[in-house]
Design a protein around this motif. Structure first.
Motif, PDB file in Angstrom:
ATOM      1  N   ALA A  36       0.826  -1.208   0.000  1.00  8.41           N
ATOM      2  CA  ALA A  36       0.000   0.000   0.000  1.00  8.41           C
ATOM      3  C   ALA A  36       0.856   1.253   0.000  1.00  8.41           C
ATOM      4  N   GLU A  37       1.892   1.255   0.862  1.00 13.96           N
ATOM      5  CA  GLU A  37       2.676   2.493   0.957  1.00 13.96           C
ATOM      6  C   GLU A  37       4.173   2.280   1.124  1.00 13.96           C
ATOM      7  N   HIS A  38       4.624   1.075   1.386  1.00 16.02           N
ATOM      8  CA  HIS A  38       6.048   0.864   1.642  1.00 16.02           C
ATOM      9  C   HIS A  38       6.880   0.692   0.377  1.00 16.02           C
ATOM     10  N   GLY A  39       6.229   0.402  -0.746  1.00 14.69           N
ATOM     11  CA  GLY A  39       6.975   0.116  -1.962  1.00 14.69           C
ATOM     12  C   GLY A  39       7.343  -1.355  -2.044  1.00 14.69           C
ATOM     13  N   LEU A  40       8.136  -1.705  -3.044  1.00 18.72           N
ATOM     14  CA  LEU A  40       8.507  -3.106  -3.254  1.00 18.72           C
ATOM     15  C   LEU A  40       9.931  -3.406  -2.790  1.00 18.72           C
ATOM     16  N   GLY A  41      10.804  -2.425  -2.981  1.00 21.92           N
ATOM     17  CA  GLY A  41      12.186  -2.582  -2.531  1.00 21.92           C
ATOM     18  C   GLY A  41      12.798  -3.883  -2.979  1.00 21.92           C
ATOM     19  N   PHE A  42      13.592  -4.462  -2.109  1.00 24.61           N
ATOM     20  CA  PHE A  42      14.195  -5.763  -2.425  1.00 24.61           C
ATOM     21  C   PHE A  42      13.254  -6.894  -2.025  1.00 24.61           C
ATOM     22  N   LYS A  43      12.615  -6.739  -0.864  1.00 26.16           N
ATOM     23  CA  LYS A  43      11.903  -7.883  -0.297  1.00 26.16           C
ATOM     24  C   LYS A  43      10.574  -8.197  -0.967  1.00 26.16           C
ATOM     25  N   LYS A  44       9.970  -7.215  -1.606  1.00 22.70           N
ATOM     26  CA  LYS A  44       8.653  -7.461  -2.217  1.00 22.70           C
ATOM     27  C   LYS A  44       8.710  -7.461  -3.745  1.00 22.70           C
ATOM     28  N   LYS A  45       9.911  -7.378  -4.291  1.00 21.84           N
ATOM     29  CA  LYS A  45       9.982  -7.216  -5.741  1.00 21.84           C
ATOM     30  C   LYS A  45       9.392  -8.400  -6.496  1.00 21.84           C
ATOM     31  N   ASP A  46       9.412  -9.582  -5.858  1.00 22.30           N
ATOM     32  CA  ASP A  46       8.927 -10.775  -6.553  1.00 22.30           C
ATOM     33  C   ASP A  46       7.410 -10.900  -6.540  1.00 22.30           C
ATOM     34  N   VAL A  47       6.733 -10.021  -5.794  1.00 24.14           N
ATOM     35  CA  VAL A  47       5.281 -10.221  -5.644  1.00 24.14           C
ATOM     36  C   VAL A  47       4.463  -9.173  -6.404  1.00 24.14           C
ATOM     37  N   LEU A  48       5.147  -8.399  -7.206  1.00 20.54           N
ATOM     38  CA  LEU A  48       4.465  -7.378  -8.004  1.00 20.54           C
ATOM     39  C   LEU A  48       3.284  -7.965  -8.780  1.00 20.54           C
ATOM     40  N   GLY A  49       3.475  -9.161  -9.304  1.00 18.17           N
ATOM     41  CA  GLY A  49       2.455  -9.803 -10.132  1.00 18.17           C
ATOM     42  C   GLY A  49       1.145 -10.077  -9.407  1.00 18.17           C
ATOM     43  N   TYR A  50       1.167 -10.040  -8.079  1.00  8.77           N
ATOM     44  CA  TYR A  50      -0.092 -10.235  -7.349  1.00  8.77           C
ATOM     45  C   TYR A  50      -0.988  -8.995  -7.443  1.00  8.77           C
ATOM     46  N   SER A  51      -0.378  -7.859  -7.767  1.00 11.47           N
ATOM     47  CA  SER A  51      -1.186  -6.632  -7.837  1.00 11.47           C
ATOM     48  C   SER A  51      -1.213  -5.994  -9.221  1.00 11.47           C
ATOM     49  N   LYS A  52      -0.330  -6.415 -10.091  1.00 12.21           N
ATOM     50  CA  LYS A  52      -0.286  -5.783 -11.406  1.00 12.21           C
ATOM     51  C   LYS A  52      -0.320  -6.837 -12.510  1.00 12.21           C
ATOM     52  N   PRO A  53      -1.052  -6.565 -13.596  1.00 14.13           N
ATOM     53  CA  PRO A  53      -1.124  -7.536 -14.701  1.00 14.13           C
ATOM     54  C   PRO A  53       0.167  -7.531 -15.534  1.00 14.13           C
ATOM     55  N   PRO A  54       0.373  -8.603 -16.314  1.00  8.18           N
ATOM     56  CA  PRO A  54       1.623  -8.717 -17.088  1.00  8.18           C
ATOM     57  C   PRO A  54       1.904  -7.514 -17.999  1.00  8.18           C
ATOM     58  N   ALA A  55       0.851  -6.948 -18.615  1.00  2.94           N
ATOM     59  CA  ALA A  55       1.105  -5.817 -19.523  1.00  2.94           C
ATOM     60  C   ALA A  55       1.675  -4.631 -18.753  1.00  2.94           C
ATOM     61  N   ALA A  56       1.227  -4.448 -17.518  1.00  4.22           N
ATOM     62  CA  ALA A  56       1.740  -3.340 -16.709  1.00  4.22           C
ATOM     63  C   ALA A  56       3.190  -3.601 -16.314  1.00  4.22           C
ATOM     64  N   VAL A  57       3.468  -4.837 -15.932  1.00  2.00           N
ATOM     65  CA  VAL A  57       4.847  -5.184 -15.547  1.00  2.00           C
ATOM     66  C   VAL A  57       5.777  -4.989 -16.743  1.00  2.00           C
ATOM     67  N   GLN A  58       5.295  -5.382 -17.908  1.00  3.63           N
ATOM     68  CA  GLN A  58       6.096  -5.231 -19.119  1.00  3.63           C
ATOM     69  C   GLN A  58       6.405  -3.760 -19.387  1.00  3.63           C
ATOM     70  N   LEU A  59       5.394  -2.905 -19.226  1.00  5.10           N
ATOM     71  CA  LEU A  59       5.616  -1.479 -19.473  1.00  5.10           C
ATOM     72  C   LEU A  59       6.573  -0.893 -18.432  1.00  5.10           C
ATOM     73  N   MET A  60       6.464  -1.362 -17.194  1.00  3.43           N
ATOM     74  CA  MET A  60       7.413  -0.905 -16.169  1.00  3.43           C
ATOM     75  C   MET A  60       8.844  -1.262 -16.588  1.00  3.43           C
ATOM     76  N   ARG A  61       8.993  -2.472 -17.090  1.00  2.00           N
ATOM     77  CA  ARG A  61      10.338  -2.888 -17.520  1.00  2.00           C
ATOM     78  C   ARG A  61      10.841  -2.041 -18.673  1.00  2.00           C
ATOM     79  N   GLN A  62       9.927  -1.702 -19.573  1.00  2.00           N
ATOM     80  CA  GLN A  62      10.349  -0.861 -20.700  1.00  2.00           C
ATOM     81  C   GLN A  62      10.775   0.518 -20.202  1.00  2.00           C
ATOM     82  N   LEU A  63      10.051   1.034 -19.212  1.00  2.00           N
ATOM     83  CA  LEU A  63      10.426   2.343 -18.663  1.00  2.00           C
ATOM     84  C   LEU A  63      11.789   2.277 -17.990  1.00  2.00           C
TER      85      LEU A  63
END
Lengths: 611, 611
Positions: A513-540
């Motif tokens: 909600a507010e702490h960010g992903l940092g190192f410890k939560k980086k692997d769980v992004l997919g629980y809140s964001k769809p693949p197209a969003a993750v892909q665009l983040m990577r492109q950015l």
């Protein structure tokens, strides 16, 4: 009017046993701060002093993470750094220790060098050098992050903003503050409060956290409800891009629709897209009247009904609505010596109002308290109208993190969930872990649902809900679910994860909600964001940091840059291969021509094959 | 208490002569709207009917702009579109006319086809086709933009969101609305108001504008002061990317720090990075008490002092502070038949409060009015406490744009400026243009400076300022500077531009506070943004729309995409050339070897080389 709300806490609340080192570290007043962020080890004096604590395990030894092929810092690099920030290159291993370990003592890097620039120009020259040399960089503010984003994972160069602590300007009428990224939030608060303003954010770590770090993590905190997100209050940023380019978006305008709002890219990007060097932020005026009420509730359903009533009766003067469970109260008592100012209850609520008319505000709050006490939503309560008492009540909520850290190893989750399901996960996890956990607690911020005419909750009570999965759309709340244990345990972790994340995803909540992903939560992004969003983040990320040197191993899963670069490389390779084939065809035609010419020239006239 | 504030306008204000076609077009109630946006020509009935107006000059004939090498729509394309949106492909030139001309009748494109998708899937298939075929696309909402961003420049395919007008969900407690991009703002307002909420934005064009267009331009409007920017109230977006990928960022969470906040990229990007198809937005509860006061001020210095006093005495219930000059009042009277409800004054101010306690609010407003009337800051005033009267007062401010359009050709500027300098530019421009302009007017939104203890302005009065360039940091205000003339004149334009932009840049203001850049302001981005920012914008555009087909010729100067793509192409070509050279070397070596082998083998009976 509200007879049982007499003030009656001071002596009990302030009998405070010596605070643990975390208290000193995170809440230390500015005057106490040494020129460099203090190590947990230096500050260890209290209930859970780090001096006696075991050394933190190196991150790569605890987590499955591989060092990416960045360069290692050489003697030549150190010499170059020394030329850029003379006398401010730290290589002493003892001194570096505090900057390699996060304040929660959960992750530890092994950086060999810390740089302490004072100016944007120095940051720019450092990044330019690191970019050219392919050296990974870990930008570090107050090192108060919750998700291991603020320390190196391997041997990244630590770029500290601690000496970038100058206030550049403050406009005493508009409330616009422009300051360097390394200013400590509490110092800024004191500065603007002396001028009748307040900072638009406030959080427990204010004594150490840097405003640049707050912006980089898009910190929420205790004033979010009233003053909104940093995405609204931050007016401008100066950011140094990975190649040293200084991006000046340091406007002080409240309205500016000229092109894309680039600063938004960097707010919440956790130092992975650029290094924030200067911040322009809009400070709200100091409210003329602030009241804090601390209430005991018999159940979570009553907490929600109090919330709804509160919004209905307090309207625009409501500035905070925080809740904590009985276990939180037990821990702040046990570890920090703070005592509850009200009768023991299963849940506690802190309500704050901030407005411009003391009389009007007190009248509204009085009516509200009378109503909730009369209706049984609240069983006991106390109120503070002066600053010192209000701070004492706030301490109960603000210092929970500190108390938890004194309790042992902490598994921390920071979830956005529909409020009517918010506390269910605490109960579920408590049942799931049983005696394996020392404590399972829940506290957080509730975004109150707007009022209805009756000032009551327009949804079936928790008990009446026919199915556990049915939503009553009260909006989302921010739950800090924390589990403590004597020490880190992989099996306890596997009981918690991915269970907590899957539970959250099922509710369409957010795993951070507010702490960010940092190192410890980086692997769980997919629980809140769809693949197209993750892909665009990577492109950015690939666009802004093509070598991936900025705060690597953070924010995006599994070396996002390399993945992204991998995809790019694959695409480039495919295109190149097509070109090679085409070129080959042309050359082969040439070859055929040459061969046939040669053959024609040859004495015996052999014909080449038809290509 | 405030004896001169008796209501006394109804008959005079509502003597309304027939409104001009713009009134019908922009403010038409939802029931009046035809299935497709009405053409100005259809609606022409009033004071400045378009039926008699000359045809709008084609954009490329008035402005120096070259068509980029996109494909032209073929019969095969039309057939493909017909398969995607059967029966909703418009090619009739008469029908297309309304969608080719902007509502201000300043720019005109020559599109041959309009598509009317109903679903995200249809938008996705359309974009995929256009992307593959290199067809330029002009996404169009209600076509109420102020900067020529909503119509084609050449023959772009118009992608209208008019049929994407479904409300997907509304949560009656949290106030979270999820709807398709083509919902008309006023319809949404009526929908949520029936459920005791309001939309967080309101603007004059609400009768026609689409919520998707509002988000795409990051519209500010009349509730900005109280509810802030769409960057805060928009919780989530669904966007179709240029290649047809559907990006689902349609969260309804108020807090979510998982990765980069991608929706921010699309808010304010004017359809150049993707097409917004669905919006999730947080609606505030309908205030229990709304009051509107309309005041006359003797000078702009008094307007600012009223503003400061207002903020001090009304605090958190202040929801709008708008000002207009005497010329604006003259025009709404002359063209729309609206009359001033107060004595003629050089300036007028509209103050709105919105709060949860009618009694408290009225008391605060009463004290404020008593104070400003007593101190001479305000010379006359009137107040409305019921909705109909409040709307009548608001009409004076909201319908200025319409009155201006009835006055002739309008040169429009939408500037963010330090409030203490804000009106100086109107005076400067009036003096500069002399009789060449018909009217030079100024109106807009003032972001009030936070209060001081005395509720008075903490800066030297305008007359006391020692130097015209000295800032008194009251924060920025949003000035709508408008110049009218009988017809478009290049010489008048050259007197205005770049003068107005340079003036604004000198104050570090913004050349587009809330309207965006669109087509008409795309060349002036550099007055508000540094080169590094413009470069990053171009990189973002190239990343998200590599072929540059999305709303081309808008937002970024001089074919940004082609520039960016040019650079990319040059880089790719350079790399490819190196590869080709390497491959050529290898093949040539092979050729040499083969030829020599062949030469060696030839006499013995012609074996081909072993490739």
């Amino acid at each position: 009017m509200v007879p049982c709300l007499a003030s009656r806490w001071p002596a009990r609340l302030l009998r405070a046993s010596p605070p643990c080192w975390l208290a000193a570290r995170v809440r230390g007043t500015p005057r106490e701060r040494s020129p460099r962020p203090r190590s947990p080890h230096e500050a260890g004096r209290g209930c859970c002093s780090a001096s006696g604590a075991p050394e933190v395990t190196l991150t790569p030894q605890r987590y499955a993470v591989q060092r990416l092929p960045f360069s290692a810092v050489s003697e030549q690099d150190l010499a170059a750094f020394e030329r850029i920030v003379p006398g401010r290159v730290v290589t002493d291993p003892d001194e570096l220790q505090a900057f390699n370990v996060d304040w929660l003592r959960m992750v530890r890097g092994s950086s060999k060098v810390l740089l302490r620039p004072r100016t944007t120009e120095e940051v720019s020259r450092i990044l330019r050098h690191c970019h050219e040399r392919n050296l990974a960089v870990n930008p570090q503010g107050g090192n108060t992050g919750m998700v291991g984003g603020s320390v190196p994972v391997f041997d990244e160069v630590i770029l500290s903003t601690a000496l970038m602590n100058q206030i550049i300007s403050f406009h005493g009428v508009s409330g616009i503050l422009v300051c360097q990224a390394g200013c400590v939030l509490e110092e800024l608060s004191q500065y603007v409060e002396a001028r009748d303003f307040i900072m638009p954010l406030d959080l427990g770590a204010k004594g150490s956290c840097h405003i640049g770090g707050n912006v980089a993590t898009n910190a929420g905190g205790l004033r979010f409800l009233r003053y909104g997100s940093l995405r609204g209050t931050v007016l401008g940023l100066e950011v140094v891009l990975v190649d040293g380019t200084v991006l000046d978006c340091l406007t002080t305008l409240r309205k500016d629709n000229t092109g894309y709002d680039l600063k938004q890219l960097f707010i919440g990007s956790e130092g992975t897209l650029g290094v924030i060097t200067t911040v322009s932020i809009l400070c709200p005026p100091k409210p003329k009247a602030v009241n804090v009420a601390f209430l005991g509730c018999p159940g979570f359903a009553e907490v929600l009904q109090t919330l709804s009533t509160c919004r209905g009766m307090l309207g625009e003067i409501l500035s905070a609505f925080e809740f904590m469970d009985a276990q939180c109260m037990k821990l702040v008592g046990q570890h920090l010596g703070l005592a509850s100012p009200v009768r023991d209850s299963p849940f506690y609520v802190l309500v704050e109002t901030a407005g411009s008319g003391a009389g009007h505000d007190a009248e509204k709050l009085g009516h509200f308290l009378e109503h909730v006490l009369g209706s049984g939503l609240v069983t006991d309560g106390t109120m503070a109208t002066d600053q010192r008492k209000a701070q004492t009540l706030w301490a109960l909520r603000e210092r929970i993190t500190e108390a938890l850290s004194c309790d042992g190893y902490v598994y921390k989750y920071d979830l956005s969930l529909p409020v009517e399901r918010l506390y269910d996960i605490v109960i579920d996890v408590r049942a799931r872990l049983g005696p394996n956990a020392k404590n399972v607690v829940g506290y957080g911020h509730l975004a109150p649902p707007p009022w209805d005419e009756q000032g009551s909750l327009q949804c079936p009570s928790l008990d009446q809900r026919p199915s556990g999965r049915q939503h009553c759309p009260l909006g989302d709340g921010n739950l800090h679910l924390n589990v403590t244990a004597e020490a880190f345990s992989a099996s306890l972790l596997s009981s918690l994860e991915p269970y907590v994340y899957a539970w959250t995803a099922e509710q369409r909540g957010s795993v951070s909600a507010e702490h960010g992903l940092g190192f410890k939560k980086k692997d769980v992004l997919g629980y809140s964001k769809p693949p197209a969003a993750v892909q665009l983040m990577r492109q950015l990320k690939a666009l802004l940091d093509p070598k991936g040197i900025l705060n690597p191993y953070k924010n995006l899963k599994n070396g996002p840059v390399s993945t992204s670069r991998g995809a790019t490389l694959r695409r480039v390779r495919r295109n190149l291969w097509n070109v090679v084939l085409a070129v080959a065809r042309v050359l082969c035609a040439g070859l055929q021509w040459a061969a046939s010419s040669r053959a024609q020239d040859a004495p015996l006239g052999g014909q080449g094959p038809a290509w």
